[in-house]
Design a protein around this motif. Structure first.
Motif, short mmCIF file in Angstrom:
data_model
loop_
_atom_site.label_atom_id
_atom_site.label_comp_id
_atom_site.label_asym_id
_atom_site.label_seq_id
_atom_site.Cartn_x
_atom_site.Cartn_y
_atom_site.Cartn_z
N PHE A 28 -6.38 0.48 -5.95
CA PHE A 28 -6.82 1.30 -7.03
C PHE A 28 -7.34 2.74 -6.63
O PHE A 28 -7.52 3.70 -7.52
CB PHE A 28 -8.26 0.65 -7.69
N GLU A 29 -6.99 3.22 -5.41
CA GLU A 29 -7.74 4.29 -4.66
C GLU A 29 -8.92 4.73 -5.32
O GLU A 29 -9.40 6.13 -5.82
CB GLU A 29 -6.52 5.64 -5.22
N PRO A 55 -6.12 17.06 -5.56
CA PRO A 55 -6.30 17.00 -6.83
C PRO A 55 -5.67 15.67 -7.57
O PRO A 55 -4.89 14.79 -6.80
CB PRO A 55 -5.51 18.42 -7.35
N GLU A 56 -5.84 15.34 -8.83
CA GLU A 56 -5.51 14.22 -9.38
C GLU A 56 -3.65 14.42 -9.45
O GLU A 56 -3.06 15.45 -9.52
CB GLU A 56 -5.81 13.92 -10.90
N GLY A 57 -3.16 13.27 -9.13
CA GLY A 57 -1.67 13.31 -9.04
C GLY A 57 -1.31 13.49 -7.51
O GLY A 57 -0.33 13.21 -7.42
N THR A 58 -2.14 13.76 -6.72
CA THR A 58 -1.71 13.84 -5.20
C THR A 58 -2.52 12.66 -4.39
O THR A 58 -3.74 12.57 -4.56
CB THR A 58 -2.26 15.18 -4.49
N PRO A 59 -1.66 11.83 -3.83
CA PRO A 59 -2.11 10.47 -3.21
C PRO A 59 -3.29 11.12 -2.24
O PRO A 59 -3.04 12.13 -1.44
CB PRO A 59 -1.30 9.67 -2.53
N CYS A 60 -4.45 10.29 -1.84
CA CYS A 60 -5.39 10.54 -1.18
C CYS A 60 -5.24 9.48 0.11
O CYS A 60 -5.39 8.41 -0.12
CB CYS A 60 -7.00 10.46 -1.61
N LEU A 71 0.88 -1.42 -0.12
CA LEU A 71 -0.06 -0.05 -0.05
C LEU A 71 0.89 1.19 0.07
O LEU A 71 0.59 2.25 -0.43
CB LEU A 71 -0.84 0.15 1.24
N VAL A 72 1.87 1.33 0.79
CA VAL A 72 2.87 2.47 0.90
C VAL A 72 3.46 2.51 -0.40
O VAL A 72 3.81 3.62 -0.88
CB VAL A 72 3.85 2.48 2.17
N ASN A 73 4.15 1.47 -0.93
CA ASN A 73 4.70 1.67 -2.39
C ASN A 73 3.84 2.14 -3.36
O ASN A 73 4.13 2.83 -4.31
CB ASN A 73 5.23 0.21 -2.64
N GLY A 91 3.45 5.80 -2.71
CA GLY A 91 4.88 6.61 -3.03
C GLY A 91 5.23 6.46 -4.64
O GLY A 91 5.76 7.52 -5.19
N GLY A 92 4.97 5.30 -5.16
CA GLY A 92 5.16 5.41 -6.66
C GLY A 92 6.70 4.87 -7.29
O GLY A 92 6.61 4.56 -8.46
#
Length: 494
Positions: free
Chosen positions: A298-299, A366-371, A41-43, A46-47
């Motif tokens: 999948f968020e 916003p899109e691109g910022t993890p929730c 989940l953390v990975n 983080g990306g």
């Protein structure tokens, strides 16, 4: 542990899931499965991914003494916290093992570090931690290190992790490099968990008890302005924020009960109930959310996700203990979770005359910022709201500034995670842009702080939403709103 961030994840697990083992072989399968899922989940958040590329090597081979010298440098860099290892010392196929996790690959280890390092720096910054190396010895084709790592987490209750361990580095890799990293602890994972849930003893010189109202320290009583209605007053139900304990609203940071939000509301004639959330309960966001693929992978989790359903159930159970109407007062995440409780349980919505949110993040990033809610907040925000008065309370007291003082820098980090913009105004945790909703019956902006402590410190404050000096500023207007029928509220809002 194979790195400090994973150590924290491994520690914050339900005690019932943990064995008393100190090494990987004696740890329960349930614990290993949970830690593996949390790491994934953390990975995902983080990306960073393993490079899977052949790296150039400075030396064709290393002697055991050279490896020992490199490890000594890594300990001086406090790698158990910082993750600053010397990759030259490790074989590409090295197996990393601690009491809760085992995986193969130096590039996997480095990717884990990149993803987890921001969390360590946020919650255990360098000035709050240290590593002590007790022994480092070569024994044939292995090196053994005995060490201690200590850190105080930047959380309101200042838990302190104090862990002794032993690491064996086996030198059977290419060119005499480390092929196996095997770590054991002197504590069980359950004992480490207890450390993270236990408030640290406060140093006397650090604590200056705030006044909260003029003359309190001399025994003078406050003079509240807002009062409970004489006829059929609602019970005020306080919903704790993420990571908070119900005690934070009764005896904040161990201060006298009179300083808490519950006492402030009681002085105004209300019966008060605090949803009985313990700090350890928040671990269910991960342990239960890990069973939901939409949350884990999948968020796109829905409001029915088990990640937060347990909290809504606690709200329903709390309302089951009181009669008559209720006013839900949700602090921080407790604000949007109050909405969730109304959406999931029609009986809760039917008895709720109003929802007051104090510094709640209502707008997903916003899109691109993890929730952090993995989609649940977005689903709640998009749901049709029932006939319940909604009052959002926010603050514009602190501007985020990464180069500013501790509070401004902490605010910048928090605002960036919530809204994607670190430089806005807010309450030091939630930016103003995320704390108000256009459909609210009333939006109030106050110049106060978010929490019972000054952001980034363990210093108590009387300048937060729930302190005596600010309660009337939002409670009086909220009571005025909830006393009106819906058609009149809508007319006034226009």
């Amino acid at each position: 542990m194979v790195d400090a961030p994973l150590r924290l994840l491994a520690c914050v697990l339900p005690a019932t899931a943990l064995s008393q083992g100190r090494g990987y072989g004696s740890t329960s399968a349930a614990t290993k499965t949970i830690v593996s899922g949390l790491t994934q989940l953390v990975n995902l958040n983080g990306g960073a991914k393993p490079a899977n590329k052949k790296r150039p090597r400075r030396f064709a081979s290393l002697t055991p003494q050279q490896v020992k010298a490199g490890l000594a440098d890594d300990f001086r860099n406090e790698y158990l916290w910082s993750g600053r290892i010397t990759p030259e010392l490790y074989d590409e196929a090295c197996v990393f093992t601690d009491p809760t996790l085992s995986f193969r690959g130096l590039d996997v280890f480095e990717a884990n570090l990149r993803n987890l390092d921001p969390w360590i720096e946020r919650f255990v910054p360098s000035e709050r931690r240290r590593v002590d190396l007790y022994a480092l010895a070569v024994d044939g084709t292995a090196i053994t290190a005995s060490w201690r790592m200590v850190g105080t987490l930047a959380l309101p209750w200042r838990p302190r992790l104090d862990l002794n361990g032993t690491t064996t580095y086996t030198l059977n890799g290419a060119g005499g490099r480390i092929s196996s990293y095997d770590e054991t602890w002197a504590l069980s994972a359950g004992e480490a968990l207890l450390q993270l849930l236990t408030p640290a003893a406060q140093e006397v010189e650090e604590i200056v008890e705030p006044e909260f109202w003029p003359g309190r320290l001399a025994g003078r009583a406050p003079t509240p302005k807002a009062r409970a209605p004489l006829v059929n007053p609602p019970t005020v139900v306080v919903l704790p924020g993420f990571g908070n304990d119900a005690a934070d609203y009764a005896t904040p940071l161990g201060l006298p009960e009179e300083t808490g939000l519950a006492a402030a509301l009681g002085r105004r004639g209300f019966r008060v109930e605090v949803v009985p959330v313990a700090r350890g309960d928040w671990l269910q966001v991960l342990t239960r959310g890990g069973r939901d693929p939409d949350f884990l992978l999948f968020e796109k989790a829905r409001r029915t996700s088990p990640a937060f359903r347990w909290y809504a159930d606690k709200v329903s159970e709390t309302l089951g203990k009181v009669d008559g109407p209720v006013l839900l007062v949700g602090h921080s995440a407790g604000g949007w979770l109050a909405k969730l409780a109304c959406l999931l349980d029609g009986a809760v919505a039917a008895r709720t005359v109003g929802v007051v949110t104090l510094g709640a993040p209502h707008v997903p990033p916003p899109e691109g910022t993890p929730c952090a809610t993995r989609g649940v907040l977005a689903d709640v925000a998009g749901a049709a709201w029932p006939d319940v008065a909604l009052i959002t309370v926010a603050s514009d007291a602190i501007r985020g500034d990464r180069g500013g003082d501790v509070e401004a820098a902490t605010a910048a980090d928090a605002y960036g995670r919530v809204s994607g913009n670190p430089e806005g105004l807010g309450d030091s945790v939630v930016p103003l842009s995320a704390a108000h909703l256009p459909e609210a019956d009333l939006q109030l902006t106050l110049p106060c702080r978010h929490s019972i402590n000054v952001a980034g410190t363990s210093v108590p404050t009387d300048d937060w939403y729930g302190a005596e000096r600010w309660v009337d500023a939002w409670l009086g207007p909220a009571l005025d709103v909830v006393s009106k029928p819906r058609w009149l509220r809508k007319l006034v809002r226009r």
